[in-house]
Design a protein around this motif. Structure first.
Motif, short mmCIF file in Angstrom:
data_model
loop_
_atom_site.label_atom_id
_atom_site.label_comp_id
_atom_site.label_asym_id
_atom_site.label_seq_id
_atom_site.Cartn_x
_atom_site.Cartn_y
_atom_site.Cartn_z
N UNK A 133 7.95 46.71 9.71
CA UNK A 133 6.78 46.89 10.57
C UNK A 133 6.44 48.37 10.69
N UNK A 134 5.18 48.69 10.47
CA UNK A 134 4.67 50.05 10.63
C UNK A 134 3.61 50.03 11.73
N UNK A 135 3.75 50.92 12.72
CA UNK A 135 2.80 50.97 13.83
C UNK A 135 1.93 52.21 13.74
N UNK A 136 0.67 52.05 14.13
CA UNK A 136 -0.30 53.14 14.06
C UNK A 136 -0.04 54.17 15.16
N UNK A 137 -0.14 55.44 14.79
CA UNK A 137 -0.01 56.50 15.77
C UNK A 137 -1.20 56.48 16.74
N UNK A 138 -1.01 56.99 17.95
CA UNK A 138 -2.14 57.02 18.89
C UNK A 138 -3.25 57.96 18.46
N UNK A 139 -2.90 59.04 17.75
CA UNK A 139 -3.92 59.99 17.32
C UNK A 139 -3.43 60.68 16.05
N UNK B 229 0.63 42.49 5.20
CA UNK B 229 -0.24 42.06 6.30
C UNK B 229 -0.71 43.27 7.07
N UNK B 230 -1.98 43.28 7.41
CA UNK B 230 -2.48 44.29 8.33
C UNK B 230 -3.26 43.58 9.43
N UNK B 231 -2.83 43.77 10.66
CA UNK B 231 -3.45 43.07 11.77
C UNK B 231 -3.32 43.91 13.04
N UNK B 232 -4.35 43.93 13.89
CA UNK B 232 -4.22 44.67 15.15
C UNK B 232 -3.27 43.97 16.12
N UNK B 233 -3.09 42.65 15.94
CA UNK B 233 -2.28 41.87 16.89
C UNK B 233 -1.24 41.07 16.11
N UNK B 234 0.03 41.45 16.24
CA UNK B 234 1.10 40.77 15.53
C UNK B 234 1.65 39.63 16.39
N UNK B 235 0.90 38.54 16.46
CA UNK B 235 1.30 37.35 17.20
C UNK B 235 1.13 36.16 16.27
N UNK B 236 2.19 35.36 16.12
CA UNK B 236 2.18 34.28 15.13
C UNK B 236 2.35 32.92 15.78
N UNK B 237 1.78 31.93 15.13
CA UNK B 237 1.97 30.54 15.55
C UNK B 237 3.36 30.06 15.11
N UNK B 238 3.77 28.92 15.62
CA UNK B 238 5.07 28.37 15.23
C UNK B 238 5.10 28.04 13.74
N UNK C 36 8.27 41.67 3.15
CA UNK C 36 7.18 41.45 4.09
C UNK C 36 6.86 42.78 4.78
N UNK C 37 5.69 43.32 4.50
CA UNK C 37 5.27 44.60 5.06
C UNK C 37 4.12 44.35 6.03
N UNK C 38 4.26 44.85 7.25
CA UNK C 38 3.26 44.61 8.28
C UNK C 38 2.78 45.94 8.85
N UNK C 39 1.46 46.13 8.87
CA UNK C 39 0.84 47.29 9.51
C UNK C 39 0.11 46.78 10.75
N UNK C 40 0.42 47.39 11.91
CA UNK C 40 -0.18 46.91 13.15
C UNK C 40 -0.29 48.05 14.16
N UNK C 41 -0.79 47.74 15.34
CA UNK C 41 -0.95 48.74 16.39
C UNK C 41 0.37 49.08 17.06
N UNK C 42 0.45 50.29 17.58
CA UNK C 42 1.48 50.64 18.55
C UNK C 42 0.90 50.41 19.94
N UNK C 43 1.73 50.48 20.95
CA UNK C 43 1.24 50.33 22.31
C UNK C 43 0.24 51.43 22.65
N UNK C 44 0.45 52.63 22.05
CA UNK C 44 -0.42 53.76 22.35
C UNK C 44 -1.75 53.71 21.63
#
Length: 439
Positions: free
Chosen positions: A409-415, A348-357, A375-383
């Protein structure tokens, strides 16, 4: 008391604007003015509409010819690099022979937005049927420009999706009125992003028509990607476009109050103006790359894969209108079935990792299987996100995702270092100023 008066004023404005739809007579009058004053210039006299050769479209036509319902063939290209993604778009637009359909959430009037629009106008003037569908809220904010665009070519059609109070432009006060009086309707936006050429090849993904989606913004850029697909799946993309194009929320320009008024005021509009780019050398470089078949082969086609079955999914317009209807949730149900049947891996690759029930239940059941799929997820970090509230919701459930559902879960670096290199490549030296286009 002062705040209460402001609120009452906004609600009164909203109630007045709700009933300000144009009459049929006003629309017919504007349609007649458009028909009488439209620019009918043609730049091509041949039946094929003078396309520019493109190896991308040629390959798509080849695999489509080889496909059968039982054994489909596709060519699929991941467009990670914004430079390659822009060149691919220009190449396909110039190569089109019959039709171009473009759907977007944001269409700005910056360099990128002007470039894309003028390439489409050029295609229309050589005889290609071009349709543009853009969400109203953040697209084409200048009604005067739209009044001109409506008469640029008989082969060009433009519609805006879900216009606020029947207008192309939404001033701040009307924006507030839309939120307060009728949020459910106001919030029914169209986020789809699709470009389909000749029903043969299409591009879909995260990029809107704005500088910051193609690494052209001096202050802020998004990291997005597109997928280019040639073959039968492009026809499914065209069908999805048509579902939105024919929906009642897709409104022609003459039906918009402000555009209609300007059309009637100017029965003889000036010709469509030449684009005024802030950085013309950068635009010229992108156009040159799109014309260079060797460049396209190296930077775009070399990343292509040939495969058999490809499925294209798109939400239905009714999802926001009547979300409880079974057919409105068709895409969601199909996607859930695919994930539920996974045996080895789900990526899965998504900017927002929020799921329904329902989604949580599916991943919980998958984690209980023996062996359970990875289950591999690529998403944003807070930065790296500008949606801080959404990230907060995701973070709240992060421990559950990791332990109960087994997410990696893998989060994207800010830069990232790669982003610096991409920015320097995209921002070439401007011919006029002579200085590199670096903020």
């Amino acid at each position: 008391m002062h705040a209460r008066c402001k609120l009452l004023l906004i609600l009164l404005l909203a109630s007045l604007l709700q009933g300000c739809a144009l009459s049929r007579a006003q629309i017919r009058h504007a349609d007649a003015v458009v028909a009488a004053s439209i620019d009918r210039q043609s730049t091509c006299a041949t039946a094929d509409h003078c396309p520019t050769p493109s190896p991308l479209l040629d390959t798509a036509q080849k695999v489509l010819a080889e496909s059968t319902p039982a054994r489909p063939v596709h060519v699929v290209t991941l467009l990670d690099d914004s430079e390659a993604s822009l060149a691919a778009r220009i190449s396909l637009i110039r190569a089109a022979k019959t039709s171009i359909d473009v759907q977007s959430y944001i269409w700005d009037e910056d360099d990128l937005g002007q470039l894309a629009l003028n390439e489409l106008i050029a295609a229309a003037r050589r005889g290609v049927h071009v349709r543009i569908l853009a969400d109203q809220l953040f697209s084409f904010q200048d009604p005067a420009m739209l009044a001109q665009l409506a008469r640029t070519s008989p082969n060009l059609e433009v519609r805006l999706y879900n216009p606020t109070f029947h207008a192309a432009h939404t001033p701040p006060l009307e924006f507030a009125a839309g939120v307060l009086c009728c949020f459910m309707k106001f919030n029914q936006r169209m986020h789809n992003k699709v470009l389909v050429v000749d029903d043969t090849i299409g591009i879909t993904g995260g990029r809107n028509y704005q500088d910051r989606y193609f690494n052209w913004d001096n202050d802020f850029d998004y990291v997005d990607r597109d997928i280019m697909v040639g073959g039968p799946a492009a026809r499914e993309m065209a069908k999805a476009f048509n579902r939105f194009w024919n929906h009642k929320r897709a409104v022609p320009l003459t039906h918009l109050r402000d555009v209609n008024r300007l059309i009637l005021r100017t029965p003889s509009p000036p010709p469509w103006p030449a684009p005024r780019y802030v950085y013309p050398a950068r635009v010229a470089a992108a156009q040159e790359e799109a014309e260079n078949q060797a460049w396209l082969a190296e930077h775009v086609a070399s990343n292509s894969l040939y495969t058999s079955k490809v499925e294209y999914f798109s939400d239905l317009p009714a999802k926001t209108e009547q979300p409880t209807r079974r057919e409105a949730r068709e895409y969601t149900a199909h996607l859930m079935r695919m994930v539920s049947n996974a045996k080895r891996e789900v990526v899965l690759q998504t900017p927002y990792l929020v799921m329904s029930r329902r989604a949580e239940k599916i991943f919980k059941n998958l984690h209980r299987e023996d062996p359970s799929p990875q289950i591999i997820v690529s998403t944003n970090s807070l930065a790296s996100t500008d949606a801080f509230a959404v990230y907060a919701v995701s973070y709240k459930h992060r421990k559950t995702y990791l332990t109960r559902y087994g997410f990696n879960i893998y989060e994207l670096k800010p830069r990232a270092e790669l982003a610096n290199d991409a920015y320097m490549q995209a921002n070439v030296e401007d011919e006029d100023g002579g200085a590199p286009l670096v903020a």
